[in-house]
Design an enzyme around this catalytic site. Structure first.
Site, PDB file in Angstrom:
ATOM      1  N   TYR A 156       5.127   4.620  -1.220  1.00 37.86           N
ATOM      2  CA  TYR A 156       3.881   3.881  -1.682  1.00 37.86           C
ATOM      3  C   TYR A 156       3.949   4.358  -3.088  1.00 37.86           C
ATOM      4  O   TYR A 156       4.611   4.531  -4.220  1.00 37.86           O
ATOM      5  CB  TYR A 156       2.509   3.416  -0.965  1.00 37.86           C
ATOM      6  CG  TYR A 156       1.877   2.987  -1.403  1.00 37.86           C
ATOM      7  CD1 TYR A 156       1.975   1.663  -2.214  1.00 37.86           C
ATOM      8  CD2 TYR A 156       0.920   3.209  -2.225  1.00 37.86           C
ATOM      9  CE1 TYR A 156       0.752   0.957  -2.237  1.00 37.86           C
ATOM     10  CE2 TYR A 156      -0.596   2.999  -3.153  1.00 37.86           C
ATOM     11  CZ  TYR A 156      -0.305   1.514  -3.248  1.00 37.86           C
ATOM     12  OH  TYR A 156      -1.676   0.998  -3.576  1.00 37.86           O
ATOM     13  N   LYS A 160       4.417   3.563  -6.587  1.00 35.75           N
ATOM     14  CA  LYS A 160       3.844   3.780  -7.573  1.00 35.75           C
ATOM     15  C   LYS A 160       4.252   4.517  -8.903  1.00 35.75           C
ATOM     16  O   LYS A 160       3.499   4.154 -10.249  1.00 35.75           O
ATOM     17  CB  LYS A 160       1.836   3.900  -7.211  1.00 35.75           C
ATOM     18  CG  LYS A 160       2.059   2.350  -6.042  1.00 35.75           C
ATOM     19  CD  LYS A 160       1.881   0.972  -6.994  1.00 35.75           C
ATOM     20  CE  LYS A 160       1.029  -0.136  -6.429  1.00 35.75           C
ATOM     21  NZ  LYS A 160       0.988  -1.260  -7.094  1.00 35.75           N
TER      22      LYS A 160
HETATM   23  N1  LIG Z   1      -7.426  -1.817  -2.699  1.00 34.38           N
HETATM   24  C1  LIG Z   1      -6.668  -0.629  -3.413  1.00 34.38           C
HETATM   25  O1  LIG Z   1      -7.410  -0.028  -2.327  1.00 34.38           O
HETATM   26  C2  LIG Z   1      -6.079  -0.047  -4.315  1.00 34.38           C
HETATM   27  C3  LIG Z   1      -5.756   1.246  -4.870  1.00 34.38           C
HETATM   28  C4  LIG Z   1      -5.289   1.096  -5.345  1.00 34.38           C
HETATM   29  C5  LIG Z   1      -3.920   0.640  -5.902  1.00 34.38           C
HETATM   30  N2  LIG Z   1      -4.276  -0.548  -5.244  1.00 34.38           N
HETATM   31  C6  LIG Z   1      -2.875  -2.088  -5.906  1.00 34.38           C
HETATM   32  O2  LIG Z   1      -3.533  -3.360  -5.990  1.00 34.38           O
HETATM   33  C7  LIG Z   1      -3.027  -4.365  -6.100  1.00 34.38           C
HETATM   34  C8  LIG Z   1      -3.448  -5.030  -5.087  1.00 34.38           C
HETATM   35  O3  LIG Z   1      -3.703  -4.568  -3.757  1.00 34.38           O
HETATM   36  P1  LIG Z   1      -4.989  -5.428  -3.284  1.00 34.38           P
HETATM   37  O4  LIG Z   1      -5.974  -4.330  -2.864  1.00 34.38           O
HETATM   38  O5  LIG Z   1      -5.904  -6.508  -3.521  1.00 34.38           O
HETATM   39  O6  LIG Z   1      -3.753  -5.750  -1.998  1.00 34.38           O
HETATM   40  P2  LIG Z   1      -3.586  -6.981  -1.098  1.00 34.38           P
HETATM   41  O7  LIG Z   1      -2.876  -6.982  -0.134  1.00 34.38           O
HETATM   42  O8  LIG Z   1      -4.757  -7.988  -0.817  1.00 34.38           O
HETATM   43  O9  LIG Z   1      -3.316  -7.997  -2.803  1.00 34.38           O
HETATM   44  C9  LIG Z   1      -1.500  -8.131  -2.687  1.00 34.38           C
HETATM   45  C10 LIG Z   1      -1.410  -9.657  -2.702  1.00 34.38           C
HETATM   46  O10 LIG Z   1       0.932  -8.697  -2.771  1.00 34.38           O
HETATM   47  C11 LIG Z   1       0.907 -10.015  -2.113  1.00 34.38           C
HETATM   48  N3  LIG Z   1       2.774  -9.580  -1.919  1.00 34.38           N
HETATM   49  C12 LIG Z   1       3.063  -8.571  -1.474  1.00 34.38           C
HETATM   50  N4  LIG Z   1       5.085  -8.521  -1.381  1.00 34.38           N
HETATM   51  C13 LIG Z   1       5.056  -9.884  -2.205  1.00 34.38           C
HETATM   52  C14 LIG Z   1       6.142 -10.176  -3.044  1.00 34.38           C
HETATM   53  N5  LIG Z   1       7.334  -9.724  -2.182  1.00 34.38           N
HETATM   54  N6  LIG Z   1       6.132 -11.249  -3.459  1.00 34.38           N
HETATM   55  C15 LIG Z   1       5.158 -12.065  -3.712  1.00 34.38           C
HETATM   56  N7  LIG Z   1       4.097 -11.283  -3.320  1.00 34.38           N
HETATM   57  C16 LIG Z   1       3.169 -10.163  -3.012  1.00 34.38           C
HETATM   58  C17 LIG Z   1       0.215  -9.968  -1.025  1.00 34.38           C
HETATM   59  O11 LIG Z   1       0.807 -11.548  -0.360  1.00 34.38           O
HETATM   60  C18 LIG Z   1      -0.865 -10.215  -1.434  1.00 34.38           C
HETATM   61  O12 LIG Z   1      -2.238 -11.297  -2.186  1.00 34.38           O
HETATM   62  C19 LIG Z   1      -1.118  -3.483  -5.077  1.00 34.38           C
HETATM   63  O13 LIG Z   1      -0.454  -3.792  -6.364  1.00 34.38           O
HETATM   64  C20 LIG Z   1      -2.078  -2.139  -4.468  1.00 34.38           C
HETATM   65  O14 LIG Z   1      -0.826  -1.577  -4.568  1.00 34.38           O
HETATM   66  C21 LIG Z   1      -4.979  -0.865  -4.037  1.00 34.38           C
END
Ligand SMILES: NC(=O)c1ccc[n+]([C@@H]2O[C@H](COP(=O)([O-])OP(=O)(O)OC[C@H]3O[C@@H](n4cnc5c(N)ncnc54)[C@H](O)[C@@H]3O)[C@@H](O)[C@H]2O)c1
Length: 249
Positions: A156, A160
């Site tokens: 991961y 990133k």
């Molecule tokens: N929540 C956190 O603490 C956090 C922190 C840093 C970065 N992020 C990043 O933010 C972004 C959103 O995260 P989140 O927390 O909302 O998670 P989340 O799991 O709620 O959302 C991720 C979305 O991506 C979609 N997805 C996954 N694989 C896919 C694919 N192959 N094709 C199409 N869609 C796909 C999922 O269905 C989901 O709706 C991610 O990239 C995550 O790595 C999140």
């Protein structure tokens, strides 16, 4: 005051997720139509309802961001809503394992979705942005630091870091086309997923943050809109950490 160009179109991947849905809401509030992309079977009802409430057009498209042709076709469909001017690439997956417990298959899956998916989305959005535009890719503080207090997540974090680097490269490649590309690196952010964690785990994570708490999804969406908009007209190739000071100490 709106900061985006009303009447234009944004493509948001991972739109049905926690941060993605907040980004859709913030963009729709600006009067911008939204093409909501997420994987097949994702529940688009919430984001489409938000867009309807804001009075903007929207479409939900099931697509796997690993499939370059399918993403290209989905973004072309977005063009049916109007001029594609904005792209926000949120689709991503977690993998909370150290390097020694990351199988080759897991490595490929995480890098293909988190990094390959961002490349596929950027390529399609750039192609659609014939009159210029602005793209924000969602990376993570994991790109820059070891997540102290959390499980090591080798694939991961590496994926990133790739998103931050790729965004810089594309920013320079496409500067002559009037397309800006930036990334945003959220810190720990409260979503439905993190709300399902045992409270003590979230307390440990919040304790790593100088502000002493996790972000709300709205606190991530607002800087995304800033980077998309004209207030950031001279910002490209930048990674904006939105982390309550996590990477400051
Ligand atoms: N929540 C956190 O603490 C956090 C922190 C840093 C970065 N992020 C990043 O933010 C972004 C959103 O995260 P989140 O927390 O909302 O998670 P989340 O799991 O709620 O959302 C991720 C979305 O991506 C979609 N997805 C996954 N694989 C896919 C694919 N192959 N094709 C199409 N869609 C796909 C999922 O269905 C989901 O709706 C991610 O990239 C995550 O790595 C999140």
């Amino acid at each position: 005051m709106t900061v985006l160009d009303p009447g234009t179109v944004a493509v948001v991947t991972g739109a049905a997720g926690g941060i993605g849905a907040a980004v859709v809401a913030a963009i729709a509030a600006e009067g911008v139509s939204v093409a909501c992309l997420d994987r097949d079977g994702a529940d688009f009802a919430r984001v489409l309802g938000t867009c309807a409430d804001a009075g903007v057009r929207a479409v939900g498209i099931g697509v796997d961001v690993r499939d370059r042709d399918a993403v290209r076709a989905a973004v072309a469909r977005a063009g049916g809503l109007g001029r594609v001017r904005y792209g926000v690439n949120c689709a991503g997956i977690d993998h909370l394992q150290p390097s020694g417990r990351t199988s080759p298959e897991d490595w490929d899956r995480v890098v293909d979705v988190n990094l390959g998916g961002v490349l596929n989305s950027c390529l399609a959005e750039h192609e659609a942005m014939r009159e210029g535009g602005s793209i924000v890719n969602v990376a993570s503080v994991s790109a820059s630091v070891f997540n102290r207090g959390a499980e090591p997540h080798a694939a991961y974090s590496a994926s990133k870091a790739g998103v931050v680097s790729l965004s810089r490269v594309l920013a320079v490649e496409w500067v002559g086309d009037g397309v800006r590309v930036n990334s945003i690196s959220p810190g720990y952010t409260r979503t439905e997923m993190t709300d399902r964690n045992p409270p003590e785990r979230n307390a440990v994570l919040a304790d790593q943050v100088p502000m002493g708490r996790m972000a709300t999804v709205q606190e991530i969406a607002a800087p995304v809109v800033f980077l998309l908009g004209e207030g950031a007209a001279y910002v490209t190739g930048h990674d904006l950490r939105v982390d309550g000071g996590l990477t400051a100490w």
